[in-house]
Design a protein around this motif. Structure first.
Motif, PDB file in Angstrom:
ATOM      1  N   GLY A  24     -60.746 -77.153  11.472  1.00 19.12           N
ATOM      2  CA  GLY A  24     -59.899 -77.715  12.521  1.00 19.12           C
ATOM      3  C   GLY A  24     -60.601 -77.859  13.865  1.00 19.12           C
ATOM      4  O   GLY A  24     -60.090 -78.540  14.755  1.00 19.12           O
ATOM      5  N   GLU A  25     -61.742 -77.192  14.038  1.00 22.14           N
ATOM      6  CA  GLU A  25     -62.463 -77.335  15.308  1.00 22.14           C
ATOM      7  C   GLU A  25     -63.084 -78.725  15.442  1.00 22.14           C
ATOM      8  O   GLU A  25     -63.375 -79.183  16.531  1.00 22.14           O
ATOM      9  N   THR A  26     -63.292 -79.370  14.312  1.00 21.41           N
ATOM     10  CA  THR A  26     -63.918 -80.703  14.365  1.00 21.41           C
ATOM     11  C   THR A  26     -63.018 -81.791  13.752  1.00 21.41           C
ATOM     12  O   THR A  26     -63.418 -82.952  13.693  1.00 21.41           O
ATOM     13  N   HIS A  27     -61.841 -81.391  13.272  1.00 21.62           N
ATOM     14  CA  HIS A  27     -60.914 -82.361  12.680  1.00 21.62           C
ATOM     15  C   HIS A  27     -59.508 -82.079  13.194  1.00 21.62           C
ATOM     16  O   HIS A  27     -59.144 -80.919  13.374  1.00 21.62           O
ATOM     17  N   ALA A  28     -58.715 -83.118  13.386  1.00 26.74           N
ATOM     18  CA  ALA A  28     -57.311 -82.909  13.739  1.00 26.74           C
ATOM     19  C   ALA A  28     -56.567 -82.489  12.475  1.00 26.74           C
ATOM     20  O   ALA A  28     -56.664 -83.157  11.440  1.00 26.74           O
ATOM     21  N   LEU A  29     -55.853 -81.377  12.538  1.00 20.42           N
ATOM     22  CA  LEU A  29     -55.074 -80.925  11.378  1.00 20.42           C
ATOM     23  C   LEU A  29     -53.654 -81.469  11.476  1.00 20.42           C
ATOM     24  O   LEU A  29     -53.129 -81.672  12.573  1.00 20.42           O
ATOM     25  N   SER A  30     -53.030 -81.682  10.320  1.00 20.93           N
ATOM     26  CA  SER A  30     -51.599 -82.016  10.320  1.00 20.93           C
ATOM     27  C   SER A  30     -50.830 -80.719  10.572  1.00 20.93           C
ATOM     28  O   SER A  30     -51.385 -79.613  10.426  1.00 20.93           O
ATOM     29  N   GLU A  31     -49.551 -80.824  10.905  1.00 26.30           N
ATOM     30  CA  GLU A  31     -48.771 -79.599  11.129  1.00 26.30           C
ATOM     31  C   GLU A  31     -48.686 -78.777   9.832  1.00 26.30           C
ATOM     32  O   GLU A  31     -48.700 -77.551   9.864  1.00 26.30           O
ATOM     33  N   GLU A  32     -48.620 -79.494   8.717  1.00 25.03           N
ATOM     34  CA  GLU A  32     -48.571 -78.784   7.427  1.00 25.03           C
ATOM     35  C   GLU A  32     -49.862 -77.982   7.204  1.00 25.03           C
ATOM     36  O   GLU A  32     -49.835 -76.827   6.765  1.00 25.03           O
ATOM     37  N   GLU A  33     -50.995 -78.601   7.552  1.00 25.21           N
ATOM     38  CA  GLU A  33     -52.273 -77.880   7.403  1.00 25.21           C
ATOM     39  C   GLU A  33     -52.335 -76.683   8.359  1.00 25.21           C
ATOM     40  O   GLU A  33     -52.866 -75.629   8.014  1.00 25.21           O
ATOM     41  N   LEU A  34     -51.771 -76.873   9.553  1.00 27.95           N
ATOM     42  CA  LEU A  34     -51.763 -75.762  10.513  1.00 27.95           C
ATOM     43  C   LEU A  34     -50.937 -74.588   9.973  1.00 27.95           C
ATOM     44  O   LEU A  34     -51.326 -73.424  10.108  1.00 27.95           O
ATOM     45  N   LEU A  35     -49.805 -74.908   9.325  1.00 28.45           N
ATOM     46  CA  LEU A  35     -48.979 -73.833   8.766  1.00 28.45           C
ATOM     47  C   LEU A  35     -49.716 -73.119   7.632  1.00 28.45           C
ATOM     48  O   LEU A  35     -49.652 -71.898   7.506  1.00 28.45           O
ATOM     49  N   THR A  36     -50.445 -73.894   6.824  1.00 28.11           N
ATOM     50  CA  THR A  36     -51.249 -73.271   5.763  1.00 28.11           C
ATOM     51  C   THR A  36     -52.294 -72.352   6.388  1.00 28.11           C
ATOM     52  O   THR A  36     -52.548 -71.236   5.911  1.00 28.11           O
ATOM     53  N   LEU A  37     -52.920 -72.846   7.474  1.00 25.70           N
ATOM     54  CA  LEU A  37     -53.907 -72.032   8.191  1.00 25.70           C
ATOM     55  C   LEU A  37     -53.271 -70.705   8.632  1.00 25.70           C
ATOM     56  O   LEU A  37     -53.779 -69.620   8.329  1.00 25.70           O
ATOM     57  N   HIS A  38     -52.149 -70.796   9.342  1.00 29.84           N
ATOM     58  CA  HIS A  38     -51.500 -69.592   9.877  1.00 29.84           C
ATOM     59  C   HIS A  38     -51.044 -68.659   8.755  1.00 29.84           C
ATOM     60  O   HIS A  38     -51.209 -67.452   8.844  1.00 29.84           O
ATOM     61  N   ASN A  39     -50.442 -69.249   7.721  1.00 31.15           N
ATOM     62  CA  ASN A  39     -49.929 -68.408   6.627  1.00 31.15           C
ATOM     63  C   ASN A  39     -51.042 -67.619   5.961  1.00 31.15           C
ATOM     64  O   ASN A  39     -50.810 -66.530   5.447  1.00 31.15           O
ATOM     65  N   ASN A  40     -52.229 -68.176   5.961  1.00 31.93           N
ATOM     66  CA  ASN A  40     -53.354 -67.487   5.321  1.00 31.93           C
ATOM     67  C   ASN A  40     -54.123 -66.599   6.297  1.00 31.93           C
ATOM     68  O   ASN A  40     -54.381 -65.437   6.017  1.00 31.93           O
ATOM     69  N   LYS A  41     -54.483 -67.147   7.458  1.00 35.65           N
ATOM     70  CA  LYS A  41     -55.349 -66.396   8.375  1.00 35.65           C
ATOM     71  C   LYS A  41     -54.633 -65.157   8.920  1.00 35.65           C
ATOM     72  O   LYS A  41     -55.214 -64.084   9.000  1.00 35.65           O
ATOM     73  N   THR A  42     -53.383 -65.303   9.292  1.00 38.18           N
ATOM     74  CA  THR A  42     -52.646 -64.186   9.900  1.00 38.18           C
ATOM     75  C   THR A  42     -51.529 -63.694   8.983  1.00 38.18           C
ATOM     76  O   THR A  42     -51.315 -62.493   8.841  1.00 38.18           O
ATOM     77  N   GLY A  43     -50.831 -64.632   8.347  1.00 37.29           N
ATOM     78  CA  GLY A  43     -49.636 -64.270   7.583  1.00 37.29           C
ATOM     79  C   GLY A  43     -49.936 -63.430   6.352  1.00 37.29           C
ATOM     80  O   GLY A  43     -49.167 -62.514   6.021  1.00 37.29           O
ATOM     81  N   ALA A  44     -51.043 -63.728   5.680  1.00 41.80           N
ATOM     82  CA  ALA A  44     -51.284 -63.072   4.390  1.00 41.80           C
ATOM     83  C   ALA A  44     -51.411 -61.557   4.532  1.00 41.80           C
ATOM     84  O   ALA A  44     -50.892 -60.798   3.706  1.00 41.80           O
ATOM     85  N   LEU A  45     -52.089 -61.104   5.593  1.00 38.38           N
ATOM     86  CA  LEU A  45     -52.269 -59.655   5.759  1.00 38.38           C
ATOM     87  C   LEU A  45     -50.956 -58.982   6.188  1.00 38.38           C
ATOM     88  O   LEU A  45     -50.706 -57.822   5.850  1.00 38.38           O
ATOM     89  N   ILE A  46     -50.139 -59.718   6.906  1.00 30.77           N
ATOM     90  CA  ILE A  46     -48.837 -59.181   7.315  1.00 30.77           C
ATOM     91  C   ILE A  46     -47.923 -59.078   6.092  1.00 30.77           C
ATOM     92  O   ILE A  46     -47.246 -58.079   5.866  1.00 30.77           O
ATOM     93  N   ARG A  47     -47.967 -60.115   5.252  1.00 30.07           N
ATOM     94  CA  ARG A  47     -47.147 -60.115   4.030  1.00 30.07           C
ATOM     95  C   ARG A  47     -47.571 -58.971   3.088  1.00 30.07           C
ATOM     96  O   ARG A  47     -46.726 -58.236   2.564  1.00 30.07           O
ATOM     97  N   VAL A  48     -48.890 -58.803   2.916  1.00 31.51           N
ATOM     98  CA  VAL A  48     -49.330 -57.769   1.974  1.00 31.51           C
ATOM     99  C   VAL A  48     -49.011 -56.385   2.530  1.00 31.51           C
ATOM    100  O   VAL A  48     -48.786 -55.445   1.764  1.00 31.51           O
ATOM    101  N   SER A  49     -48.954 -56.248   3.842  1.00 30.84           N
ATOM    102  CA  SER A  49     -48.578 -54.946   4.420  1.00 30.84           C
ATOM    103  C   SER A  49     -47.173 -54.577   3.965  1.00 30.84           C
ATOM    104  O   SER A  49     -46.917 -53.448   3.526  1.00 30.84           O
ATOM    105  N   ALA A  50     -46.256 -55.542   4.067  1.00 29.03           N
ATOM    106  CA  ALA A  50     -44.881 -55.292   3.619  1.00 29.03           C
ATOM    107  C   ALA A  50     -44.858 -55.002   2.116  1.00 29.03           C
ATOM    108  O   ALA A  50     -44.171 -54.079   1.651  1.00 29.03           O
ATOM    109  N   GLN A  51     -45.633 -55.772   1.361  1.00 22.14           N
ATOM    110  CA  GLN A  51     -45.653 -55.573  -0.104  1.00 22.14           C
ATOM    111  C   GLN A  51     -46.162 -54.168  -0.466  1.00 22.14           C
ATOM    112  O   GLN A  51     -45.618 -53.514  -1.369  1.00 22.14           O
ATOM    113  N   LEU A  52     -47.217 -53.724   0.218  1.00 24.44           N
ATOM    114  CA  LEU A  52     -47.795 -52.415  -0.121  1.00 24.44           C
ATOM    115  C   LEU A  52     -46.817 -51.282   0.192  1.00 24.44           C
ATOM    116  O   LEU A  52     -46.770 -50.279  -0.531  1.00 24.44           O
ATOM    117  N   GLY A  53     -46.027 -51.462   1.269  1.00 24.76           N
ATOM    118  CA  GLY A  53     -45.009 -50.450   1.574  1.00 24.76           C
ATOM    119  C   GLY A  53     -43.990 -50.360   0.445  1.00 24.76           C
ATOM    120  O   GLY A  53     -43.585 -49.266   0.035  1.00 24.76           O
TER     121      GLY A  53
END
Ligand code: GRG
Length: 304
Positions: A172-201
């Motif tokens: 994304g630093e060199t390409h314009a992302l669609s909003e859908e791609e941005l959500l995929t980015l967020h869900n993976n870069k930040t969301g995945a570790l937050i989700r697995v934290s809840a799952q591990l509990g």
């Protein structure tokens, strides 16, 4: 669930984070000792980043979901520590010159500024691998629970989770992302570790994937995970390095796609509030959900 008065949650959220951080930091403290003349700087640099503070949100989610669903938080503690180790490894790597090239993290010079790039790289590598050993070695829970935890953590942090999010971010630093791609980015870069934290509990409390408890936890985590990243994007333009303990304004410098590429500040704030209310709805019917309600509400208004 409407958040009418955030002040009623602030004190409880602070108490929850402080209590959980104390347990996590006591275990982290015991992990990397002095070492020999030839390897002491590895352990020192690992301690430097792991014990530099940080909000400890992810381990708090592990412990609090375990508590919510009737588990013993001692059983979840190694899982909580492992998530924090993976998170910290990603911060060390994210700050390296080949990534975001940052000088400040958790209010201190970044790991590579103190120990050099090669040691910082290895410190991140080391604690990342060690984290999986900590999970597999959690003999307080049955072997099949440990195996599930290892698999979920691997999926959340590797090529199908956080690392995937990071590569989309770099693209994304060199390409314009669609909003859908941005959500995929967020869900993976930040969301995945937050989700697995809840799952591990949930796992530590005896609930497996597909149970009503874990499903509610996943829904809550997915929503607050997105809120977490929206607030991170907002703070990058509205806060200061002193308050954040890390550099701000980097998103614009690196031409990053953020939530504010698609939404005005006020709109992003409203979306964060709505998502938070939806997240709280997912868990508020369970008995004793106040601690996680307070934590979720606080994360939407955090200032650092
Ligand atoms: C080493 C597995 C591994 C991955 C490396 C660099 C990279 C791949 C991924 C970057 C992931 C990253 C830094 C995501 C940003 C997540 C984020 C919002 C971090 C800030 O989290 P806070 O606010 O920080 O919880 P504290 O310091 O409070 O813990």
């Amino acid at each position: 669930m409407k958040i009418n008065n955030i002040d009623q949650y602030r004190d409880l959220a602070a108490k929850v984070l402080k209590e959980d951080a104390a347990a996590v930091e006591a275990l982290l403290e015991s992990m990397y000792k002095n070492g020999e003349r030839s390897d002491a700087h590895l352990y020192e640099s690992e301690r430097y980043s792991l014990l530099a503070g940080g909000k400890r949100v992810r381990p708090a989610l592990v412990l609090e979901f375990c508590r919510l669903f009737g588990g013993n938080t001692e059983d979840a503690l190694p899982f909580a520590v492992a998530v924090e180790m993976i998170h910290t490894s990603s911060l060390i790597h994210d700050d390296l010159p080949c990534m975001d090239d940052d000088d400040l993290r958790r209010g201190r010079p970044t790991n590579h500024k103190v120990y050099g790039e090669a040691v910082a790289l290895l410190a991140g590598d080391g604690m990342l691998m060690d984290a999986f050993g900590v999970v597999a070695g959690n003999t307080r829970v049955p072997p099949e629970v440990r195996a599930d935890a290892v698999q979920l953590l691997s999926l959340a942090s590797g090529s199908f989770g956080m690392v995937r999010g990071q590569i989309i971010d770099m693209f994304g630093e060199t390409h314009a992302l669609s909003e859908e791609e941005l959500l995929t980015l967020h869900n993976n870069k930040t969301g995945a570790l937050i989700r697995v934290s809840a799952q591990l509990g949930c796992l530590a409390a005896g609930y497996r994937k597909g149970s009503a408890e874990m499903t509610a936890a996943e829904h809550y985590a997915d929503k607050i995970g997105l809120v977490f990243q929206i607030i991170d994007d907002l703070l990058d333009v509205t806060s200061s390095a002193e308050v954040m303990g890390k550099s701000v304004g980097g998103d614009a410098t690196h031409h990053k796609n953020t939530y504010l590429t698609f939404h005005a500040i006020e709109e992003a704030e409203m979306i964060a509030e709505r998502l938070t209310e939806e997240a709280l709805d997912e868990i508020s019917a369970f008995a004793n959900a106040e601690r996680l309600v307070a934590l979720g509400a606080y994360l939407a208004v955090r200032k650092h």
